[in-house]
Design an enzyme around this catalytic site. Sequence first.
Site, PDB file in Angstrom:
ATOM      1  CE  LYS A 291      -4.580   0.403   0.331  1.00 13.01           C
ATOM      2  NZ  LYS A 291      -5.510  -0.539  -0.308  1.00 13.01           N
TER       3      LYS A 291
ATOM      4  N   GLY B 192     -26.412   0.633  -0.164  1.00 12.31           N
ATOM      5  CA  GLY B 192     -25.473   1.420  -0.980  1.00 12.31           C
ATOM      6  C   GLY B 192     -25.714   1.120  -2.440  1.00 12.31           C
TER       7      GLY B 192
ATOM      8  N   GLY C 219     -23.893   2.753  -5.146  1.00 16.08           N
ATOM      9  CA  GLY C 219     -22.864   3.408  -5.957  1.00 16.08           C
ATOM     10  C   GLY C 219     -22.351   2.422  -6.997  1.00 16.08           C
ATOM     11  CG  ASN C 220     -18.466   1.209  -9.758  1.00 14.83           C
ATOM     12  OD1 ASN C 220     -19.104   1.156 -10.804  1.00 14.83           O
ATOM     13  ND2 ASN C 220     -17.314   0.609  -9.576  1.00 14.83           N
TER      14      ASN C 220
ATOM     15  N   GLY D  16     -22.487  -1.324  -5.297  1.00 13.26           N
ATOM     16  CA  GLY D  16     -23.877  -1.697  -5.002  1.00 13.26           C
ATOM     17  C   GLY D  16     -24.741  -1.711  -6.252  1.00 13.26           C
TER      18      GLY D  16
END
Lengths: 420, 770
Positions: A106, A218, A220-221, A223
Site C-alpha cells: 500500500k 449502498g 454506488g458503483n 452496489g
Amino acid sequence: MSKSQNIFEMAQQQLDEACELLGLDPSTREFLRWPQKEIIVTLPVRMDNGNIKIFKGYRVQYNRALGPTKGGLRWHPDETIDTVRALAAWMTWKTAVVDIPLGGGKGGVTCNPQELSDTEKERLARAFIGAIAKDIGPTVDVPAPDVYTTPQIMSWMMDEYEKIKGESMPGVITGKPIDIGGSKGRAAATARGGLFIAREAIKTRDESLAGKTVAIQGFGNVGGWAGVLFKEAGCKIVGISDISGAYYKMQGFDTDAMFEYVGKHGSLEGYTEEGMKAFDNPMDVLEMNVDILIPAALESQITAENADRIKADVIVELANGPTTPEADTILFKNKKFVVPDFLANSGGVTVSYFEQVQNAYNFYWEEAEVNERLDQKMTAAFKAVYNMYCKYDKKVDMRKAAYMVAIARVARAAKLRGWI
Amino acid sequence: MKNKTYEHLNHVLQKHPNLAEKIIQNLLIQLHNRKIVSIDKIYQHSREMAAPLSNTGDKKKYNPNAGKVHQWGKKEKEYIRKMVIKHASENFSIEEIDRIVNYVSKTEKAFALENIANLPGVSFWLLAEKVHEFCNLPEAEPIPLSMATGIRVALLKNFISDNLQFIRIARKYIRITDLDPIIKRTLGSETGTGKIGGKAAGLILAYKILTDEYSGDEDYEYFQKNVHVPESYYLRTDVFEDFLAYNGLVEYQNQKYKSIDEIHDEYPLIRELFKNADFQPAIKRQLRHLLEKIGEVPLIVRSSSLLEDNFGTSFSGKYDSIFLANQGSLDDRLSALIAAIGEVYSSGLGPDPLEYRKEHDLLDYFESVAILIQKVVGERFGDYFMPLWAGVAFGRNEYRWTKQLKYEDGLVRLVFGMGTRAVDRVSDYPRMIGLTKPLLRPEATPQEIKFYSQKKVDVIDLKSNTFVTMTLDEILDKINTPELSKIISTYKDNHITDPIGNVFYQEDGQPVITFNNLLKEKKFPELISRMLKKLEKAYNCPVDLEFAYANQKFYLLQCRPLAHRLIEEKIQIPDDIPEEKIFFRSERDVPCGVLKNIEYIIYCDPLDYNEIPDNDKTFLARVISKLNRLLEGKRFILMGPGRWGSSNIKLGIPTRYSDINKTKMIFEIARESGGYTPEVSYGTHFFQDLVEANIFYMPLYPDLSSTYFNPGIFDTCDNMLGQLVPAYERFEKVLKVYQIPRCFQAQYFHIYMDRENQKSIGFIAPENHS
C-alpha cells in the site's frame, strides 16, 4: 497513542488470532507481524504559483512471499505510515485468500487533493514515481488507484515510469483507463466477484440463486453493479438503499433502470417504480426480510445495536469493514453466514491482476474471458475458505477461516523460500 | 478676396441669424488661437475704423469706478464681423467653417436641453425630443465637460434614476448620446414623466463602463469585442402608477403597512388581480407594436424598481422575473405579456419584499416599478430555447475550501442552459469557480465530480410556451453543436474524460457537466475576472453580475453592487477556552466575524430531523417562523440539518427568508450519514439575503476530522420550546430551544470566526467575552 496506530495494532491482533488457531511457530508469527520493506520519500513539487511545496510519500511492501507486492495509492490529508502499514497487511491477506501470485502493499501521499489543480496533481504523481521508481515495477511492486487517486493519476504515473525505464511497461500500475492498458470488466469486477461468492455460498445449502431475495445497502458503483448482476442471475432485488433513503419492493426492483437513474441523478432521490415503498432511514435496508444481504456502502454499518435484527441468512460484505467485531459475534451466535469483506470483494484486485497479466502479454481479453477467469478464481477462493470453515467444524466464523487460509498460504511460501 | 468660403460663410450666417453672433465669436477665437490674427488687433482695428463715426468714447471723462470693459457700439461690431469674415474666408476651409458652426449650434442646443431638463415635471417625450435633436446635430467638437456633466445629471435624473450614488458614477460614463437609443426603447404615455429604474440602469451603466473609449482605459476594445448586452425595452415607472389607477388597484400600495400574516394571506388574491388587469389603450398599442417589431422571440419580463438594485439594498430575487416563450398569434402573445407585467408588478406586494423593505427602513417610500423587457439570450435547439451557459459572478469569493483561493478574486456559479439554476436555490450543483484558480474544485474523485455536477437543465419550451426543467440526457438529444465539448465531459469506468478538440462523443460514456474545456481555455474566466475588476473600480465597490452565452457571444445581463461585509477584520481565535465550554470548532467554510452574547440557540439535530414524518418536517418550518417572530430583538442563532431556504424537505427544513430573518446566525449542519450533502448556499439569492441582513452563515461538518462538535454540552439544559410556543410542544424531541444564560449561570454563547486562517469556535463564557 494515535488512532492510526490502533489500526495497525488491530491488524496485528487479527493476525495473532489466526496464527494461534493455525498453531504457527513464534518466529513465523513475528515475521508476519511486520512489513518487509517500507519506503518514505520527500517530494518537492512546484505549485502553479511557482512556489515549491514539500510532500511526504510512503510505500509499504508488506510481504512478497507469494509474488510482487500489490496495492493502492492513497492521497489523503491524514495519511500516515501507520495507516498505510495496516492497509498493506490487509492487502497481503486479500491477495493470498483469492490465491493470486501477488503479495500485499500500500502507499500514499499526505496531501489534500481538494487543494490541488490537475497540473499540480500531475507533477505530484510524477514526482512520487520519480522517487520510488527503483523500488517498484511489474515484477516488484504494482500500485493501483485508491482513495482520491484516479485512473488519470495512474496514467501519469505509468507514463513517468516508462520515461525513466525507456520502454513500454504498462504493467507497473493497474487501474489504468482501458485506452492505455486497462482491463475490460474492471468496473463491475468487485460486484461480479461478489456474485460468484454468493452463488457458491448458496450452493453449500444445496440451493441456487434463482428466486432468492436480496437487499443491497449502498447503490454506488459496487452496489449498483451488484443490483444489476444479482438480478441477471435470477435474484429478486427487493431492498435497496442509498443516501436518499431505503426502498422496498416485494416483486423486485428493475435494477437496470435504477442504476441508470443514479448515473444521471447522482442518487435514488426522486426514483419511482410501481409498488415501491420508501423509508427515510437508509439503515432500514439492513433489517429487511431477505435471503441475502449485501452491505456495499460504508464501514461499521452492522453493529451490536442492530445485529440482532438482521434477518438475512447470508451476508456478503462488498463494502470494507461493514461489520464491527461485536456484531460479528452476535451474527455468529445467530447462525448467520457472513462472507468476509476481503474474500467477498476481492474481485477487484483479481481483475487488477488480470490487467497486469494482459499488460505482460500485450494481448487483451474480451470481457467474457475476464469474467470467466474471475469466476474460476473466486469459486476456488470461496471453496478454500469454506473447506477451512468446515475443517474447524464451523466453530470459527468465515472471517477467521479466510484469515487462516490466507496466512497459511503466505507462511508456506515464506517457508519454501527458506525465510523462516 | 471673395472666394467660395466667403460665400459659404455668409450663407451660413444668414441661415442662422440667431447664432450669427456666437459663430463670429468662435471664429474670432479660432483665428486668434491659430495665430492668424490676434483678437486685440481685430478689436483695435475695428475701434479705429468705427471711431470717426462714433460720438461716444473718448469724450467721456475719466471715471475711476467704471470698469475697463469696452462697450461695443453697433458700428464697431459691424467692423469686427467684417474682419472676422474676411480673415476666416482667407484662412479656413469650408469644412473648418462648418465644424465651428456645428459646435456653436451644439452648445446652443445643449443649453436649451439643460434648461428643459431642469424644469420640474417636464414630460418625458418633450425631453426625449430635445435629446433626439441634440443627438442628431452634425458632428462637431465636444461641448465643455462641465456643461455636458450638468446636462447628463439632469437627464439621468429624468430618465433613469435619481439615486445619487448611481448618478455620481453614471455621469462619468453615460453620455447624452447614449440616452437617445434608450429613450427610443422606452414605453409610456406621451405626457407622462417616469424613469426606467435601477436594474435597467445598472446594465446600461456597466456596459458603458466596460466599453467607454473616452475613459482613458486601454481595454475598452477588448470589452467591446467580448461583451454584449441583450436587446432591451423599458416600461417607465409612471406606467405602473397609471396601471394601478386604471385598474383601481391603488389601495394595495398600502399593503406594506399590514401585518406579515395579512400580507401572507392576501398575496395570492392580489397576484391574481394584477395578472388579470389591463393597460390603458395607448400603452397596449405600444406593447402590441413592440411585439410586432421583435417577433416571436422569447422574452424575460423583469422588474426595475427604483428601490431595487441600489447600493446596499439589492432586493436580490425578491421580485419575480417571468420568462415568456412569446410564440403564437400576436393577440396571444400580447395577453401573455400583459399578464406577465401584471404579475411582476404584484410581486412587490408579497411577504418577502415587504419584509425586506421593513428591515431596511424603506417601507415609507412610494415604490414605483419600471419594467425591463429583454430578449432572452439563447439559441434554438429544436423546440427548445436556451443559452449554452449562463450564471452569476461575484466580486468576492465567500466559498473558499482552500486557502489558495483568494477572497478578492471572486466566484462564479456556472450552469448549462438558463441561468435560473445558478441563481436560485435548487437541488442541483452548478460548477463553482473560484476565479483565483478556475480549474480547482473541491471534489477529488471522478465519482464525486459526477455527483456534484449539474443534473438538470432549465430551458424554454417554445412549443408549449412554458419554462421547463429537463434532464441532461433529454436536452442533449436535441443539441448538436461543437461547443458542447467545452461543457460536457464523459464518465466511464471511474474515469472522467474531457473531449479532445471539439468532438463530443456522447456514446463514449455518461455525459457529465464540468465546463472543463471552457475553463481550460482561460478566455472565459479571464473575461469575468477583468469585468469584475473594472466594474469594481468604477463602482468603488465589488459587484455581482449575471451573464449568459449564446450564438458565440457573451452577454452581460445584469450588474449591481455586491452587498457584503466590507471590512475584513483581523479575528483572534481565543485559545484559552476550557474544553467543556466548547460547543464546536470548525475549520471549513469559515466566514469572518465575531458574534457575542447569544442568548438563545435553536437547534435541530439532523438525525432527529431524519426520524420525523414528512408532514412534520414541513410543519417544523412554521414552528421556526413562529420562534423567529417571537424572539425578534433577542440575540438568537439557528442550527439545523442541511440547507436552510430549500423547498425540499429532504435537504433541510423548508423555511423561507422571512421565516428566519431575525436570527443572528445560521448554521447548516452537513452530516453525510444523515443523508445531507454539504452543498453550501454561498452565491445563491438566499445567501445574498443573509449577507445584506447581516446574518452570519456557516456550514458545520461534524463528520470531518478537523471539526469538533459537541451538542452534549446542552444535555442539562431545559428545552424552552414548550414554554415559548405551547401549541408546538410536541416538537420538543426534534427542536431544541436553549436559553443559554438560564442553563449556564448567566453566561452567554459566543462565536469567533477567522476567515483568513479558516478557524472558528463557539463556546460558553461570561457576557461580553474578550
